[in-house]
Enzyme design. Sequence first.
Site, PDB file in Angstrom:
ATOM      1  CD  GLU A 342      -2.489   1.980   2.326  1.00 24.73           C
ATOM      2  OE1 GLU A 342      -2.918   0.833   2.598  1.00 24.73           O
ATOM      3  OE2 GLU A 342      -3.702   2.338   2.080  1.00 24.73           O
ATOM      4  CD  GLU A 433      -5.457   0.399   0.229  1.00 29.16           C
ATOM      5  OE1 GLU A 433      -6.003   1.577   0.943  1.00 29.16           O
ATOM      6  OE2 GLU A 433      -4.800  -0.384   0.278  1.00 29.16           O
ATOM      7  CG  ASP A 463      -8.645   1.530   2.839  1.00 30.25           C
ATOM      8  OD1 ASP A 463      -8.561   1.179   4.075  1.00 30.25           O
ATOM      9  OD2 ASP A 463      -7.632   2.631   2.953  1.00 30.25           O
ATOM     10  CD  GLU A 520      -6.457  -0.822   6.723  1.00 29.52           C
ATOM     11  OE1 GLU A 520      -5.512  -0.267   5.948  1.00 29.52           O
ATOM     12  OE2 GLU A 520      -7.346  -0.589   6.579  1.00 29.52           O
TER      13      GLU A 520
HETATM   14  P1  C2E Z   1      -5.252   3.681   5.565  1.00 25.29           P
HETATM   15  O1  C2E Z   1      -5.605   3.877   4.368  1.00 25.29           O
HETATM   16  O2  C2E Z   1      -6.045   3.276   6.408  1.00 25.29           O
HETATM   17  O3  C2E Z   1      -3.898   3.474   5.874  1.00 25.29           O
HETATM   18  C1  C2E Z   1      -3.035   2.216   6.916  1.00 25.29           C
HETATM   19  C2  C2E Z   1      -3.156   3.580   8.129  1.00 25.29           C
HETATM   20  O4  C2E Z   1      -2.670   2.731   9.026  1.00 25.29           O
HETATM   21  C3  C2E Z   1      -1.608   3.924   7.666  1.00 25.29           C
HETATM   22  O5  C2E Z   1      -1.680   6.042   8.826  1.00 25.29           O
HETATM   23  C4  C2E Z   1      -0.856   3.677   7.969  1.00 25.29           C
HETATM   24  O6  C2E Z   1       0.734   3.877   8.359  1.00 25.29           O
HETATM   25  C5  C2E Z   1      -1.480   2.824   9.201  1.00 25.29           C
HETATM   26  N1  C2E Z   1      -0.588   1.793   9.431  1.00 25.29           N
HETATM   27  C6  C2E Z   1      -0.621   0.890   9.452  1.00 25.29           C
HETATM   28  N2  C2E Z   1       0.192  -0.138   9.284  1.00 25.29           N
HETATM   29  C7  C2E Z   1      -0.262   0.128  11.299  1.00 25.29           C
HETATM   30  C8  C2E Z   1      -0.764  -0.438  12.362  1.00 25.29           C
HETATM   31  O7  C2E Z   1       0.232  -1.949  13.156  1.00 25.29           O
HETATM   32  N3  C2E Z   1      -0.881   0.196  13.239  1.00 25.29           N
HETATM   33  C9  C2E Z   1      -1.253   0.946  13.498  1.00 25.29           C
HETATM   34  N4  C2E Z   1      -1.898   1.960  14.270  1.00 25.29           N
HETATM   35  N5  C2E Z   1      -1.540   1.585  12.445  1.00 25.29           N
HETATM   36  C10 C2E Z   1      -0.994   1.683  11.617  1.00 25.29           C
HETATM   37  P2  C2E Z   1      -1.405   6.981   7.693  1.00 25.29           P
HETATM   38  O8  C2E Z   1      -0.405   6.785   6.981  1.00 25.29           O
HETATM   39  O9  C2E Z   1      -0.853   8.075   8.637  1.00 25.29           O
HETATM   40  O10 C2E Z   1      -2.287   7.103   6.649  1.00 25.29           O
HETATM   41  C11 C2E Z   1      -3.816   7.702   6.959  1.00 25.29           C
HETATM   42  C12 C2E Z   1      -4.820   7.696   6.732  1.00 25.29           C
HETATM   43  O11 C2E Z   1      -4.714   8.864   5.971  1.00 25.29           O
HETATM   44  C13 C2E Z   1      -5.192   6.247   5.213  1.00 25.29           C
HETATM   45  O12 C2E Z   1      -5.483   5.044   6.141  1.00 25.29           O
HETATM   46  C14 C2E Z   1      -5.777   7.181   4.411  1.00 25.29           C
HETATM   47  O13 C2E Z   1      -7.072   7.040   4.610  1.00 25.29           O
HETATM   48  C15 C2E Z   1      -4.836   8.749   4.030  1.00 25.29           C
HETATM   49  N6  C2E Z   1      -4.252   8.495   2.902  1.00 25.29           N
HETATM   50  C16 C2E Z   1      -2.312   8.536   3.127  1.00 25.29           C
HETATM   51  N7  C2E Z   1      -1.641   8.555   2.010  1.00 25.29           N
HETATM   52  C17 C2E Z   1      -2.784   9.103   1.459  1.00 25.29           C
HETATM   53  C18 C2E Z   1      -2.020   9.210   0.661  1.00 25.29           C
HETATM   54  O14 C2E Z   1      -1.620   9.187  -0.847  1.00 25.29           O
HETATM   55  N8  C2E Z   1      -4.058   9.677  -0.494  1.00 25.29           N
HETATM   56  C19 C2E Z   1      -5.337   9.456   0.061  1.00 25.29           C
HETATM   57  N9  C2E Z   1      -5.966   9.745  -0.957  1.00 25.29           N
HETATM   58  N10 C2E Z   1      -5.250   9.373   1.062  1.00 25.29           N
HETATM   59  C20 C2E Z   1      -3.464   8.981   1.938  1.00 25.29           C
HETATM   60 CA    CA Z   2      -5.831   2.988   3.062  1.00 25.73          CA
HETATM   61 CA    CA Z   3      -7.455   1.687   5.778  1.00 30.79          CA
END
Ligand code: C2E
Ligand code: CA
Ligand code: CA
Length: 560
Positions: A342, A433, A463, A520
Site C-alpha cells: 500500500e 483503495e 478500505d 489492517e
Molecule cells: P489507511 O488507508 O487506512 O492507511 C493505513 C494507515 O494505518 C496508515 O496511516 C498506516 O501508517 C497505518 N498503519 C499501518 N499499520 C499499522 C499498525 O499496525 N498499527 C497502527 N496503529 N497503524 C498502522 P497513515 O499513513 O498515517 O495514513 C492515514 C490515512 O491517510 C490512510 O489510512 C489514508 O486514508 C490516508 N492517506 C494516506 N496517504 C494517502 C494518499 O496518498 N492519498 C489518499 N487519498 N489518502 C491517503
Molecule cells: Ca488505505
Molecule cells: Ca485503512
Amino acid sequence: MTRRGNSRNEKQAPGGPLSEQDAIRIMSGLASAFYVLDENSDFIYMNEKAARLLGQEGKDLEGRNAWTEFPDAVPAGLKEMYDRIRETGIAETKEIYYRPAGLWLQVDAQEIGEGRIAVLFHDISRYKEAETRLELLAYRDNLTGLPNRSSAIQRITESIGKGKPFSVVLFDIDSFRQLNDLHGHQAGDRYIRGIAERLKGILEDGEVVTRIGADEFIFLTRRTDPDELKQWVQELFRQTAISVRLYDHVSFSASASVGISRYPEDATTTAELLSMADHAMHESKTKRGNCFQLFHDQMRKRLDRRRVIEDDLFSGNFKENGFACVFQPQLDGESGRLLGIETLSRWDHPELGVLPPSEFIPIAEETGKIKELTIHLLNLVLEKGQRWDMQYGRVPRMAVNVTSSLLNDKQFFSTIMKMLGKWEIPPDRFEIEITEWKETLSSNLVLSNLRKCRSQGISVAIDDFGTGFSGLSYLTNFPVDKIKIDRFFVSGIGRVGKSEAILKSVVSLAEGLGCELIAEGVETGEQRRFLLDIGCRGIQGYYFDAPLPPGEFEEKYLRS
Ligand code: C2E
Ligand code: CA
Ligand code: CA
C-alpha cells in the site's frame, strides 16, 4: 449651387430672438411638467402636465405662493433648493418624494433672471419602485425580510470604517436539516420566519440581525465583553428554545450554536472576522447544543497552520515541498509471501515538520488540490514499479488510496490508464483503495469508473471496511475485489468478544463474495494467529512492517 446651410439660414431669417411668451408657449406643449416662479416663489406659470401631476387641474395658480399652495414641498427640500439656486445661480437636480400625490419626482430647476425659477419635473415613481425592488433583492432576504449576506458584509465593512469595537455573532440553528427532511421545506420556511421574528425582537439600539444562509444568522452588536456577550447569547438561546408552530398540531424547537469574533481584537478585516466567527461556530457545534464560543488564540494558530499548508499545496511544487511516498507490505500471514504494497503519502514540510496524511489529505480534498497531488504520487510510485520490473523482473501489486472526488471525475479512468501506459505497468499490478462513503458508493459516475478499471484488470479494494456505510446491500452490485478490515476490529482481538465475532463473519462474507481479504493494523503475534485461525491470511501492519521508505522496502523485499 445653393449650399444646404444657406437654405436653412434663409428659412430662419424672418424670426428674431425668442420672446418670453414664445418660450412659455413651447414649454406648455412639452411632455414634461413645467412651472415658473417669481422671486417670491409666487407662480407665474404652470403647464397642464404639471397641474395634472400635482392634482391642480383647472385651477388658476397664477400669483399664488408655491409654499402656501404646496406646503409639503418645503420638507421635501424644494424651498431650500430654490433659495440656493437664486443665491448661486447654479442649476440643480433633485429626486423628491412628494407625499400628497404619492409620487417620486425628479426636479430640475434653474434661475432665469431676476430671481425667477424655471422648474421641469418628471414622475420617476416606476423607476424608483424598480430600484427599491432591486435593492431589496440585493440586500434583503426574501423569506424573512431581514438584511441578507451581502448586506451583512457591507455592514461589517461600514462598522470597521467607524473604528469602534464590535462583535460579529454567527448564530446557526442545529438540526434544521432534519426539520426539512422530516416536515418538508414549507415547514422549514415557516420555522425560519418564526425564528427571524424572535431574533429581531431582542435587538437593542444599533444592533442588527441578518440572514446569511439557510439556518445561519449574523448579529452585529457593540457588546464585546465576554460576560456580557455570554448573557446576551443565553437570551438568544432562550428565544430559539420556544417552539414555533409549523402546522395545526406540529411545532418545532431547536438548539443553536454560536461563534463570535471581535473587532479589533481578533481581526480588522471583514473576511477575517467572518471566517473567525465561522471557525468559532464550528467549534461550538462539536459540543452539545446551545453552546457559544469566542474566537481564541489556539484557533488562530490552527488557522495559520492550515493557511501555510494550503499555500504550499497551491504552489504545486510537490517535490521541492517535501512530498514523498512510503510503502507498507501486505503479506500472507502463513507463508510470509509478499501479496502487494500500500502506498501512503508523507509530507516532510519545510516549516511545520512531518505532517500526517490525516491532516493534509482532507485539506487537499477541500481545496481541489487532491488530483494534482495524487498524480504526483502516482508518478513517484509507478516510476519505482517500472525500475523494479527492469531490475528484479517483478512488480508487487501497488495499491493507492483514492478519494471520492477523484472517483467522481470523468477523466479518472483515462488518466489512470494513461499513467500506467506511460510507466509500462500492467493494470493487474495496480489497485485502488476506496473508503465506504455513501456518496461514493451510490454515484453512477463512480460505479462506471470502477467498472471500467476492473474490466482492464485493475483491482478495487474497500478500505476501512466496517467503519463507514451502514448497510451491506451495496456489495451485491458493487465492483469489488478485496476487502480491507479496519484495524479497529483487529485491535479488539483477545479483548472484545464482539470484534472477534465480527471478524469471523467478515471472513465468511468475503468468501461468499469471492473477495480477497486483508486485515489492517495487525501489530501482535496473537492477532496474526487469531486471523489465520479464522481463515484470514492477508496481513498488513506493524507486526511485519510499518510503512517503509522506498529504498528500505526495496532492500528488504525485492533484493533478497
Ligand atoms: P489507511 O488507508 O487506512 O492507511 C493505513 C494507515 O494505518 C496508515 O496511516 C498506516 O501508517 C497505518 N498503519 C499501518 N499499520 C499499522 C499498525 O499496525 N498499527 C497502527 N496503529 N497503524 C498502522 P497513515 O499513513 O498515517 O495514513 C492515514 C490515512 O491517510 C490512510 O489510512 C489514508 O486514508 C490516508 N492517506 C494516506 N496517504 C494517502 C494518499 O496518498 N492519498 C489518499 N487519498 N489518502 C491517503
Ligand atoms: Ca488505505
Ligand atoms: Ca485503512
